[in-house]
Design an enzyme around this catalytic site. Structure first.
Site, mmCIF file in Angstrom:
data_model
loop_
_atom_site.group_PDB
_atom_site.id
_atom_site.type_symbol
_atom_site.label_atom_id
_atom_site.label_comp_id
_atom_site.label_asym_id
_atom_site.label_seq_id
_atom_site.Cartn_x
_atom_site.Cartn_y
_atom_site.Cartn_z
ATOM 1 N N ASP A 58 -3.224 -6.805 3.753
ATOM 2 C CA ASP A 58 -4.482 -5.584 3.394
ATOM 3 C C ASP A 58 -4.248 -4.147 3.857
ATOM 4 O O ASP A 58 -3.166 -4.125 4.367
ATOM 5 C CB ASP A 58 -4.999 -5.967 5.543
ATOM 6 C CG ASP A 58 -5.774 -7.131 4.954
ATOM 7 O OD1 ASP A 58 -4.955 -8.265 3.787
ATOM 8 O OD2 ASP A 58 -6.801 -7.616 6.196
ATOM 9 N N HIS A 199 -0.235 -5.494 6.943
ATOM 10 C CA HIS A 199 -0.839 -4.307 6.114
ATOM 11 C C HIS A 199 0.253 -4.253 4.838
ATOM 12 O O HIS A 199 1.084 -2.956 6.115
ATOM 13 C CB HIS A 199 -1.380 -3.316 7.195
ATOM 14 C CG HIS A 199 -2.292 -4.525 8.052
ATOM 15 N ND1 HIS A 199 -2.263 -5.382 9.573
ATOM 16 C CD2 HIS A 199 -3.491 -4.661 8.431
ATOM 17 C CE1 HIS A 199 -3.885 -5.995 9.660
ATOM 18 N NE2 HIS A 199 -4.323 -5.313 8.979
HETATM 19 NI NI NI Z 1 -7.855 -4.168 7.349
#
Ligand code: NI
Length: 250
Positions: A58, A199
């Site tokens: 992400d 991430h």
């Molecule tokens: Ni996010």
């Protein structure tokens, strides 16, 4: 005797016919299509019999995304990226590469907004702007959506024209900032059908991937895209957090 022989020969002919019909249809179904090597290799995965797992990233693209793409390419590992629209326009080359190398691309809103706090018009604008930026860079629209912070509700889900993808494994990579711990959290909790949340703007996350992929493969896991994990059977506005099929329990 001759009657028996003729029965056998009829049976043999029927079997031969069935075999040739089956091999004929199998050949037709296996026609090669134009695609990148990583796609053709990964599309042969059958997650109803293999221990599949989806690595998802992400909040990119960002400064370490190309390094991550290098690792994924070297290890022939497909992944799914949930991108922030406002960042996409800054790194179009990274986006082109991501798409060309067979990764699945999803939307994560334009500016990481909590969708449950948006009006219908604001949500549409967030999604449309992100779609346009991704399409401009790659020529394709995002196929899945991950709501920022995982926040979602029934009313807003109905307004999302993509499947909503959450996760069952939170690596807490933003808090841990330690590659070894990120790998350990994953390996301690992973199961067939898992969706792992990470991430790519985090350097320690990107640095964890070679070891994570190595350990997953050593345990018999096959990394796939989210689309492959669900065999392409996903519906818009529906929330998914892991694949229902568990080959280990078959
Ligand atoms: Ni996010």
């Amino acid at each position: 005797m001759s009657r028996q022989l003729s029965r056998w020969s009829m049976l043999a002919m029927a079997l031969l016919g069935a075999t040739s019909a089956a091999s004929c249809s199998a050949t037709t179904g296996a026609e090669p299509q134009a695609q990148s090597p990583s796609q053709s290799a990964s599309e042969q995965v059958d997650c109803s019999v293999q221990r599949c797992v989806a690595l998802t990233f992400d909040d990119g693209p960002d400064q370490f995304t190309d390094e991550l793409l290098d690792t994924l390419k070297a290890t022939e590992t497909p992944a799914t990226f949930f991108l922030i629209g406002s960042k996409v326009q800054k790194l179009p080359g990274t986006l082109q590469r991501m798409a060309a190398e067979g990764h699945q691309i999803g939307s994560h809103t334009w500016d990481h907004s909590d969708i449950t706090k948006l009006s219908a018009q604001q949500l549409k604008q967030q999604l449309d702007r992100t779609d346009a930026a991704i399409k401009k860079a790659t020529g394709q629209s995002p196929s899945v959506f991950r709501p920022p912070l995982g926040h979602h509700d029934k009313a807003h889900n109905q307004l999302v024209p993509y499947p909503l993808v959450l996760w069952d494994i939170h690596t807490h990579d933003g808090r841990l900032k330690n590659s070894e711990k990120i790998v350990k959290v994953t390996m301690d909790t992973v199961q067939p059908g898992s969706i792992i949340l990470m991430h790519d703007p985090r350097k320690t996350t990107v640095q964890a991937i070679p070891e994570m992929v190595s350990q997953l493969r050593a345990k018999g896991y096959t990394p796939v895209t989210v689309d492959q994990l669900f065999a392409g059977e996903m519906e818009d506005s529906v929330v998914y957090s892991s694949a229902p099929l568990d080959p280990a329990q078959q």
